[in-house]
Design an enzyme around this catalytic site. Structure first.
Site, mmCIF file in Angstrom:
data_model
loop_
_atom_site.group_PDB
_atom_site.id
_atom_site.type_symbol
_atom_site.label_atom_id
_atom_site.label_comp_id
_atom_site.label_asym_id
_atom_site.label_seq_id
_atom_site.Cartn_x
_atom_site.Cartn_y
_atom_site.Cartn_z
ATOM 1 N N ASN A 172 -18.970 -20.802 -48.022
ATOM 2 C CA ASN A 172 -18.154 -20.696 -46.813
ATOM 3 C C ASN A 172 -18.037 -22.099 -46.219
ATOM 4 O O ASN A 172 -18.954 -22.580 -45.565
ATOM 5 C CB ASN A 172 -18.819 -19.727 -45.820
ATOM 6 C CG ASN A 172 -18.051 -19.626 -44.514
ATOM 7 O OD1 ASN A 172 -16.928 -20.142 -44.398
ATOM 8 N ND2 ASN A 172 -18.631 -18.970 -43.525
ATOM 9 N N TRP A 173 -16.891 -22.709 -46.467
ATOM 10 C CA TRP A 173 -16.706 -24.100 -46.019
ATOM 11 C C TRP A 173 -16.419 -24.192 -44.516
ATOM 12 O O TRP A 173 -16.402 -25.293 -43.963
ATOM 13 C CB TRP A 173 -15.572 -24.756 -46.802
ATOM 14 C CG TRP A 173 -15.885 -25.009 -48.244
ATOM 15 C CD1 TRP A 173 -17.087 -24.820 -48.877
ATOM 16 C CD2 TRP A 173 -14.992 -25.520 -49.243
ATOM 17 N NE1 TRP A 173 -16.995 -25.168 -50.197
ATOM 18 C CE2 TRP A 173 -15.716 -25.603 -50.462
ATOM 19 C CE3 TRP A 173 -13.650 -25.907 -49.247
ATOM 20 C CZ2 TRP A 173 -15.149 -26.065 -51.650
ATOM 21 C CZ3 TRP A 173 -13.077 -26.359 -50.428
ATOM 22 C CH2 TRP A 173 -13.819 -26.447 -51.610
ATOM 23 N N LYS A 174 -16.145 -23.056 -43.901
ATOM 24 C CA LYS A 174 -15.813 -23.030 -42.465
ATOM 25 C C LYS A 174 -14.650 -24.004 -42.186
ATOM 26 O O LYS A 174 -13.740 -24.078 -42.994
ATOM 27 C CB LYS A 174 -17.067 -23.321 -41.633
ATOM 28 C CG LYS A 174 -18.232 -22.384 -42.026
ATOM 29 C CD LYS A 174 -19.432 -22.458 -41.133
ATOM 30 C CE LYS A 174 -20.494 -21.486 -41.638
ATOM 31 N NZ LYS A 174 -21.692 -21.442 -40.809
ATOM 32 N N HIS A 202 -17.505 -12.760 -39.690
ATOM 33 C CA HIS A 202 -18.541 -13.788 -39.581
ATOM 34 C C HIS A 202 -18.960 -13.919 -38.116
ATOM 35 O O HIS A 202 -18.114 -13.816 -37.215
ATOM 36 C CB HIS A 202 -18.015 -15.126 -40.114
ATOM 37 C CG HIS A 202 -19.111 -16.118 -40.295
ATOM 38 N ND1 HIS A 202 -19.634 -16.832 -39.246
ATOM 39 C CD2 HIS A 202 -19.809 -16.488 -41.396
ATOM 40 C CE1 HIS A 202 -20.615 -17.610 -39.705
ATOM 41 N NE2 HIS A 202 -20.739 -17.424 -41.006
ATOM 42 N N GLU A 235 -19.531 -16.352 -36.333
ATOM 43 C CA GLU A 235 -18.806 -17.388 -35.571
ATOM 44 C C GLU A 235 -17.477 -16.854 -35.046
ATOM 45 O O GLU A 235 -17.046 -17.216 -33.948
ATOM 46 C CB GLU A 235 -18.606 -18.632 -36.453
ATOM 47 C CG GLU A 235 -19.917 -19.399 -36.625
ATOM 48 C CD GLU A 235 -20.041 -20.158 -37.941
ATOM 49 O OE1 GLU A 235 -19.038 -20.278 -38.673
ATOM 50 O OE2 GLU A 235 -21.164 -20.610 -38.225
ATOM 51 N N GLU A 243 -26.560 -11.992 -42.311
ATOM 52 C CA GLU A 243 -26.697 -13.360 -41.807
ATOM 53 C C GLU A 243 -27.230 -13.317 -40.372
ATOM 54 O O GLU A 243 -26.439 -13.206 -39.417
ATOM 55 C CB GLU A 243 -25.329 -14.052 -41.770
ATOM 56 C CG GLU A 243 -24.727 -14.338 -43.116
ATOM 57 C CD GLU A 243 -23.795 -15.548 -43.069
ATOM 58 O OE1 GLU A 243 -24.016 -16.473 -43.844
ATOM 59 O OE2 GLU A 243 -22.865 -15.579 -42.242
ATOM 60 N N GLY A 261 -27.088 -22.322 -39.648
ATOM 61 C CA GLY A 261 -26.951 -23.725 -39.257
ATOM 62 C C GLY A 261 -28.131 -24.293 -38.483
ATOM 63 O O GLY A 261 -28.025 -25.360 -37.881
ATOM 64 N N SER A 285 -29.000 -20.896 -43.419
ATOM 65 C CA SER A 285 -29.852 -22.037 -43.779
ATOM 66 C C SER A 285 -30.354 -21.996 -45.221
ATOM 67 O O SER A 285 -31.490 -22.368 -45.519
ATOM 68 C CB SER A 285 -31.031 -22.155 -42.813
ATOM 69 O OG SER A 285 -30.557 -22.490 -41.514
ATOM 70 N N GLY A 310 -23.335 -21.909 -46.075
ATOM 71 C CA GLY A 310 -22.483 -22.702 -45.193
ATOM 72 C C GLY A 310 -22.653 -24.182 -45.467
ATOM 73 O O GLY A 310 -22.115 -24.727 -46.437
ATOM 74 N N GLY A 311 -23.419 -24.849 -44.621
ATOM 75 C CA GLY A 311 -23.582 -26.300 -44.679
ATOM 76 C C GLY A 311 -23.838 -26.871 -46.068
ATOM 77 O O GLY A 311 -23.192 -27.848 -46.473
HETATM 78 P P1 13P Z 1 -25.527 -22.282 -43.028
HETATM 79 O O1 13P Z 1 -25.748 -22.133 -44.507
HETATM 80 O O2 13P Z 1 -24.963 -23.600 -42.641
HETATM 81 O O3 13P Z 1 -26.737 -21.892 -42.246
HETATM 82 O O4 13P Z 1 -24.394 -21.227 -42.635
HETATM 83 C C1 13P Z 1 -24.512 -19.935 -43.071
HETATM 84 C C2 13P Z 1 -23.221 -19.256 -42.876
HETATM 85 O O5 13P Z 1 -22.777 -19.056 -41.761
HETATM 86 C C3 13P Z 1 -22.464 -18.851 -44.068
HETATM 87 O O6 13P Z 1 -21.446 -17.961 -43.745
#
Ligand code: 13P
Length: 241
Positions: free
Chosen positions: A8-10, A86, A88, A160, A166, A203, A224-225
């Protein structure tokens, strides 16, 4: 079974060239790349082994819905998956369980597998496991009300916990597996989905990925990150082999 690793590159990277470079570097079997909408077509052109996913999908197919993107459009672009709900989007855009459910239904109608995200905030986690289970089960229960029985085929559920996203504070494997298993069981046994895969996200790193991927009931990871750093992401993918 090959574990599913979803990137997930956001809202990253900032330019198409970088998205294409990243896609090329991490293109592997079992990987789902979810770039921002404007980069989907360019990434699709470079992905040979992995598959394409979207970060969202709207519940209507067409009409007066400024700014929205339909499942049909994503399907035409080659997306096989769409992340839905998600945390977010729930937090910054006010997505409710009802909206999330309608989005899942739209994805399924257009032959896109939804990756339905659930997870509790820290305040709920502090109340203990029973409260977490109640919170997440309710997120699922409300969302699936909007998914007609005849569309309850393949779905991916991603646990999640919000406090793990994050933050560098991943959920303990034992707890993550318990939650993923509970979510999948709820969808299969209570809600009669035919084919459910359960992911963990929050994470995830090259260092901790293997511990999750070794867990029997965790079918993959939502990253994510770490998915933005090619070498780190490749370590995560390798941990699932
Ligand atoms: P991180 O891997 O940056 O914690 O993010 C997780 C995420 O929100 C994947 O959708």
């Amino acid at each position: 079974m090959l574990k599913l690793i979803v990137a997930n590159w956001k809202l990253n990277p900032t330019v198409e060239k970088e998205a294409v470079r990243l896609a090329r570097a991490v293109d592997t079997k079992g990987v789902v790349l979810c770039p921002p909408f404007p980069f989907l077509a360019a990434v699709k052109g470079r992905v040979k082994k992995g598959v394409l996913g979207a970060q969202d999908v709207f519940w209507e197919g067409s009409g007066a819905y400024t700014g929205e993107v339909s499942g049909e459009m994503l399907h035409e672009l080659g997306a096989k998956y769409a992340i839905v709900g998600h945390s977010e989007r729930r937090m910054h855009l006010g997505e409710t369980d009802e909206m999330v459910g309608k989005k899942c239904a739209a994805a399924l109608r257009t032959r896109i597998t939804p990756i339905l995200c659930v997870g509790e905030p820290l305040a709920v986690r502090r109340k203990g496991t029973a409260a977490v289970l109640r919170y997440v089960r309710r997120q699922l229960a409300v969302a699936v009300r909007y998914i007609p029985k005849n569309l309850r085929r393949s779905i991916v559920v991603a646990y999640e916990p919000i406090w793990a996203i994050g933050t560098g504070i991943p959920c303990h494997v034992f707890e993550a597996e318990r939650m993923v298993k509970a979510c999948a069981a709820f969808l299969v046994i209570k809600e009669k989905f035919r084919n459910v895969h359960g992911l963990y996200g929050g994470s995830v790193s090259g260092q901790n990925a293997k511990s999750y991927l070794d867990a029997e009931y965790i079918d993959g990871l939502l990253v994510g990150g770490a998915s933005l750093r090619a070498e780190e992401f490749k370590k995560i993918v390798a941990a699932g082999r």
